[in-house]
Motif scaffolding. Structure first.
Motif, PDB file in Angstrom:
ATOM      1  N   ASP A  93       0.943  -1.233  -0.138  1.00 43.00           N
ATOM      2  CA  ASP A  93      -0.082   0.054  -0.062  1.00 43.00           C
ATOM      3  C   ASP A  93       0.964   1.328  -0.059  1.00 43.00           C
ATOM      4  N   ARG A 110       3.326  -0.999   4.250  1.00 38.71           N
ATOM      5  CA  ARG A 110       2.173  -1.592   4.811  1.00 38.71           C
ATOM      6  C   ARG A 110       1.459  -2.398   3.489  1.00 38.71           C
ATOM      7  N   GLU A 113      -4.440  -5.202   1.272  1.00 37.51           N
ATOM      8  CA  GLU A 113      -5.324  -6.429   1.698  1.00 37.51           C
ATOM      9  C   GLU A 113      -5.356  -7.458   0.683  1.00 37.51           C
ATOM     10  N   CYS A 114      -5.558  -8.653   1.345  1.00 34.88           N
ATOM     11  CA  CYS A 114      -5.579  -9.714   0.230  1.00 34.88           C
ATOM     12  C   CYS A 114      -6.825 -10.299   0.125  1.00 34.88           C
ATOM     13  N   ASP A 115      -7.632 -10.056  -1.088  1.00 31.97           N
ATOM     14  CA  ASP A 115      -8.947 -10.305  -1.460  1.00 31.97           C
ATOM     15  C   ASP A 115      -9.105 -11.641  -2.121  1.00 31.97           C
ATOM     16  N   ARG A 121     -10.588 -16.781   5.122  1.00 32.51           N
ATOM     17  CA  ARG A 121     -10.731 -15.334   5.911  1.00 32.51           C
ATOM     18  C   ARG A 121      -9.996 -15.469   7.327  1.00 32.51           C
ATOM     19  N   ARG A 124      -6.289 -14.516   5.980  1.00 32.51           N
ATOM     20  CA  ARG A 124      -5.906 -13.424   5.436  1.00 32.51           C
ATOM     21  C   ARG A 124      -5.980 -12.259   6.773  1.00 32.51           C
ATOM     22  N   ARG A 125      -6.677 -12.389   7.782  1.00 30.06           N
ATOM     23  CA  ARG A 125      -6.967 -11.622   8.825  1.00 30.06           C
ATOM     24  C   ARG A 125      -5.559 -11.809   9.838  1.00 30.06           C
ATOM     25  N   ARG A 129       0.437  -7.251   8.458  1.00 28.19           N
ATOM     26  CA  ARG A 129       0.384  -6.161   7.561  1.00 28.19           C
ATOM     27  C   ARG A 129       1.372  -5.181   7.539  1.00 28.19           C
TER      28      ARG A 129
END
Length: 165
Positions: A93, A110, A113-115, A121, A124-125, A129
């Protein structure tokens, strides 16, 4: 700095690693002397081994093929004696300065976000980061942040896609 075909390399300051290698070697020698004069001690043995490994690692960091940051159109590769990691520009980012006590700063970035729906999930959380670079690679921290952000803006394409290769 080495300029190749769209590749830029920055190398860390050698003085820091030489100083650390000498310091670790002296501490290792002190622990070894304690072993010889006083006799066996677990703490002295572990200390001698630990500081000897630190000295060896610092000496390996002087090798320019093992320790540098490489900026490419795809991303940046951070190499150290024990590992290398590729971070794509689309995964970042922003790059920023991380303030430390006594007017020191680290260079950090930073991750985006991985989508990707294929990744659960909770994975990913749980991914960290905020990441920091190991060194400023011979540059002023502010200058390195500007360089990295310039490269990221120039070569970042599309949405963030994080690869797990």
């Amino acid at each position: 700095m080495d300029r190749g075909s769209e590749v830029v390399r920055y190398f860390p300051d050698r003085g820091k690693f030489i100083t650390l290698a000498i310091g670790c070697a002296l501490l290792s020698l002190t622990c070894l002397m304690k072993l010889v004069i006083v006799g066996f001690s677990v703490a002295a043995t572990l200390g001698a081994g630990f500081f000897l490994l630190g000295s060896i690692n610092c000496l390996q960091s002087l090798d320019r093929t093992r320790c540098h940051i490489e900026l490419t159109p795809v991303g940046f590769i951070e190499r150290s004696p024990l590992r290398q990691r590729l971070v794509r520009w689309s995964e970042v980012d922003r790059f920023e300065l991380i303030p430390l006590p006594q007017k020191y700063v680290w260079v950090g970035y930073r991750l985006a976000e991985c989508d990707d729906p294929r990744i659960p999930r909770w994975v990913r959380r749980s991914r960290r980061r905020d990441v920091s670079l190991a060194d400023t690679y011979g540059l002023d921290a502010r200058e390195l942040v500007e360089q990295l952000n310039t490269w990221r803006r120039q070569f970042r394409q599309g949405n963030a896609t994080i690869s797990f290769e």
